[in-house]
Design an enzyme around this catalytic site. Structure first.
Site, PDB file in Angstrom:
ATOM      1  N   LYS A 179      36.717 -32.231  21.137  1.00  0.00           N
ATOM      2  CA  LYS A 179      35.360 -32.111  21.707  1.00  0.00           C
ATOM      3  C   LYS A 179      35.363 -32.117  23.235  1.00  0.00           C
ATOM      4  O   LYS A 179      34.312 -32.020  23.842  1.00  0.00           O
ATOM      5  CB  LYS A 179      34.496 -33.287  21.211  1.00  0.00           C
ATOM      6  CG  LYS A 179      34.573 -33.591  19.718  1.00  0.00           C
ATOM      7  CD  LYS A 179      33.779 -32.592  18.917  1.00  0.00           C
ATOM      8  CE  LYS A 179      33.733 -32.918  17.435  1.00  0.00           C
ATOM      9  NZ  LYS A 179      32.814 -33.939  17.061  1.00  0.00           N
TER      10      LYS A 179
ATOM     11  N   ASP B 260      27.532 -43.149  20.552  1.00  0.00           N
ATOM     12  CA  ASP B 260      27.176 -41.998  19.725  1.00  0.00           C
ATOM     13  C   ASP B 260      28.316 -40.978  19.741  1.00  0.00           C
ATOM     14  O   ASP B 260      29.162 -41.002  20.639  1.00  0.00           O
ATOM     15  CB  ASP B 260      25.889 -41.370  20.287  1.00  0.00           C
ATOM     16  CG  ASP B 260      25.122 -40.560  19.258  1.00  0.00           C
ATOM     17  OD1 ASP B 260      25.699 -40.209  18.208  1.00  0.00           O
ATOM     18  OD2 ASP B 260      23.938 -40.269  19.502  1.00  0.00           O
ATOM     19  N   GLY B 261      28.311 -40.082  18.768  1.00  0.00           N
ATOM     20  CA  GLY B 261      29.266 -38.981  18.735  1.00  0.00           C
ATOM     21  C   GLY B 261      28.727 -37.787  19.509  1.00  0.00           C
ATOM     22  O   GLY B 261      27.637 -37.836  20.091  1.00  0.00           O
TER      23      GLY B 261
ATOM     24  N   GLY C  60      24.722 -31.189  15.780  1.00  0.00           N
ATOM     25  CA  GLY C  60      25.410 -30.520  14.678  1.00  0.00           C
ATOM     26  C   GLY C  60      25.021 -31.116  13.331  1.00  0.00           C
ATOM     27  O   GLY C  60      25.070 -30.449  12.300  1.00  0.00           O
ATOM     28  N   GLY C  61      24.610 -32.367  13.347  1.00  0.00           N
ATOM     29  CA  GLY C  61      24.132 -33.025  12.126  1.00  0.00           C
ATOM     30  C   GLY C  61      22.615 -33.165  12.113  1.00  0.00           C
ATOM     31  O   GLY C  61      22.065 -33.915  11.297  1.00  0.00           O
TER      32      GLY C  61
ATOM     33  N   GLU D 171      18.601 -39.313  18.439  1.00  0.00           N
ATOM     34  CA  GLU D 171      19.739 -39.655  19.309  1.00  0.00           C
ATOM     35  C   GLU D 171      19.326 -39.650  20.776  1.00  0.00           C
ATOM     36  O   GLU D 171      19.734 -40.518  21.545  1.00  0.00           O
ATOM     37  CB  GLU D 171      20.879 -38.659  19.096  1.00  0.00           C
ATOM     38  CG  GLU D 171      21.568 -38.823  17.759  1.00  0.00           C
ATOM     39  CD  GLU D 171      22.632 -37.786  17.511  1.00  0.00           C
ATOM     40  OE1 GLU D 171      23.540 -38.063  16.724  1.00  0.00           O
ATOM     41  OE2 GLU D 171      22.555 -36.691  18.086  1.00  0.00           O
TER      42      GLU D 171
ATOM     43  N   GLY E 155      27.293 -39.127  13.193  1.00  0.00           N
ATOM     44  CA  GLY E 155      28.469 -38.262  13.186  1.00  0.00           C
ATOM     45  C   GLY E 155      29.685 -38.953  12.621  1.00  0.00           C
ATOM     46  O   GLY E 155      29.648 -40.129  12.239  1.00  0.00           O
ATOM     47  N   SER E 156      30.790 -38.212  12.613  1.00  0.00           N
ATOM     48  CA  SER E 156      31.968 -38.652  11.885  1.00  0.00           C
ATOM     49  C   SER E 156      32.766 -39.739  12.600  1.00  0.00           C
ATOM     50  O   SER E 156      33.638 -40.364  11.992  1.00  0.00           O
ATOM     51  CB  SER E 156      32.863 -37.438  11.633  1.00  0.00           C
ATOM     52  OG  SER E 156      33.157 -36.819  12.877  1.00  0.00           O
ATOM     53  N   THR E 157      32.519 -39.976  13.890  1.00  0.00           N
ATOM     54  CA  THR E 157      33.256 -41.033  14.603  1.00  0.00           C
ATOM     55  C   THR E 157      32.532 -42.373  14.510  1.00  0.00           C
ATOM     56  O   THR E 157      33.143 -43.432  14.700  1.00  0.00           O
ATOM     57  CB  THR E 157      33.440 -40.618  16.089  1.00  0.00           C
ATOM     58  OG1 THR E 157      33.960 -39.293  16.119  1.00  0.00           O
ATOM     59  CG2 THR E 157      34.423 -41.515  16.815  1.00  0.00           C
TER      60      THR E 157
HETATM   61  O1  LIG Z   1      23.356 -34.523  14.919  1.00  0.00           O
HETATM   62  C1  LIG Z   1      24.452 -35.022  14.930  1.00  0.00           C
HETATM   63  C2  LIG Z   1      25.042 -35.687  16.067  1.00  0.00           C
HETATM   64  O2  LIG Z   1      24.669 -35.185  17.304  1.00  0.00           O
HETATM   65  C3  LIG Z   1      26.526 -35.949  15.966  1.00  0.00           C
HETATM   66  O3  LIG Z   1      26.798 -36.997  16.832  1.00  0.00           O
HETATM   67  C4  LIG Z   1      27.363 -34.745  16.355  1.00  0.00           C
HETATM   68  O4  LIG Z   1      26.979 -33.641  15.563  1.00  0.00           O
HETATM   69  C5  LIG Z   1      28.863 -35.009  16.171  1.00  0.00           C
HETATM   70  O5  LIG Z   1      29.138 -35.146  14.835  1.00  0.00           O
HETATM   71  P1  LIG Z   1      30.614 -35.144  14.274  1.00  0.00           P
HETATM   72  O6  LIG Z   1      31.302 -36.312  14.888  1.00  0.00           O
HETATM   73  O7  LIG Z   1      30.438 -35.303  12.797  1.00  0.00           O
HETATM   74  O8  LIG Z   1      31.235 -33.849  14.653  1.00  0.00           O
END
Ligand SMILES: O=C[C@H](O)[C@H](O)[C@H](O)COP(=O)(O)O
Length: 293
Positions: free
Chosen positions: A166, A126-127, A141-142, A148, A71-73
């Site tokens: 979030k 993790d994000g 979401g990804g 994970e 994810g983006s973080t």
């Molecule tokens: O499958 C993706 C993961 O669970 C990500 O950690 C989650 O979707 C959060 O992603 P983002 O920080 O890009 O919103």
């Protein structure tokens, strides 16, 4: 360990610049060089503060096997781990949750491992797509939630990092796409029917957005269904998780219940809120040294 000043300087800089020039984007690499790519908005700065604080508290000298989420973080998690220095990182192995985190590990010159070699992990960061009052999460979401979840289960300590958007009371409040469900491809039509009957009439197969016709395919060769459920369901995420997981053809469900030790949320004002497993909520002023919090 990296100097807290690194964090403080960035925070002051971002806040000052944002109040003076709301549209200005921050360059985290060198604040004096504005043209050199990646730039930080308020949300990006929040992610970075959350990631830095979580790494400082949970990725300790004695930790040698470290899970890197998606994810983006997460790029900021890797940035902070790299800043801990080569001496600490030389003896460590980093386990990715998917293609993105594998790339981050390799590009940072950290040593790559896999969970089949290291089924016990010291700490995974993790994000998340959304986190509720009890630290239950929507993830996927990804489309990375299968790996994970394996890395979350393998970890002695599993920690979430995210920005303030979030942080919810009930899952599904801000993340409206539904519960991500990784499924065996041949079973998707039957699973859609079963999910509609279970209570998610809006469940759909996740389609690729660009450059590919057809559904998205996960790192494990599977499809993903997004299944929105109403608030009554989402208030009891563990029950929902159990029901979905029982459907034949489901590989993994993007509901992570009772797994997190803590969730770190970067806030819009440049600080960090930590929600702990035991219900405590801690506010961290990133300007103050840890001893004075
Ligand atoms: O499958 C993706 C993961 O669970 C990500 O950690 C989650 O979707 C959060 O992603 P983002 O920080 O890009 O919103």
């Amino acid at each position: 360990m990296p100097s807290p000043a690194l964090l403080n300087l960035d925070r002051e800089y971002v806040l000052a610049i944002h109040s003076a020039f709301p549209d200005f984007e921050h360059n985290p690499v060198n604040p004096n060089v504005k043209a050199v790519a990646p730039v930080l908005s308020t949300v990006e700065a929040a992610k970075r503060f959350a990631a830095f604080t979580a790494v400082d508290r949970h990725v300790l000298q004695q930790h040698k096997i470290i899970g890197i989420g998606s994810g983006s973080t997460v790029p900021y998690v890797v940035e902070r781990i790299v800043a801990q220095g080569e001496d600490l990182n030389r003896d460590r192995v980093f386990i990715p949750t998917g293609f993105q985190s594998k790339e981050l590990i390799v590009k940072a010159n950290l040593r790559l491992g896999d969970v089949d070699q290291y089924p016990t992990i010291d700490v995974t960061i993790d994000g998340a797509d959304e986190v509720d009052h009890d630290l239950n999460c929507i993830k996927g979401g990804g489309a990375c939630h299968l790996r994970e979840k394996v890395l979350a289960e393998a970890a002695e300590t599993w920690v979430i990092v995210a920005d303030y958007r979030k942080n919810s009371q009930v899952l599904g409040t801000t993340y409206k796409a539904g519960v991500p469900i990784e499924v065996a491809p041949f079973a998707y039509a039957k699973l859609l029917q079963n999910l509609h009957r279970l209570g998610s009439p809006g469940a759909v197969l996740r389609m690729a957005q660009t450059s590919k016709a057809g559904p998205i395919v996960t790192d494990n060769g599977n499809f993903v269904i997004d299944a929105p459920f109403d608030e009554e369901w989402m208030k009891e995420p563990h029950d929902l998780l159990t029901k979905i997981k029982m459907l034949t053809g489901v590989v993994e469900v993007g509901l992570f219940c009772g797994m997190a030790e803590a969730a770190y949320f970067g806030t819009a004002d440049g600080n960090v809120t930590i929600k702990w497993r035991d219900g405590r909520v801690e506010k961290v002023d990133v300007d103050k040294p840890a001893s004075k919090q």
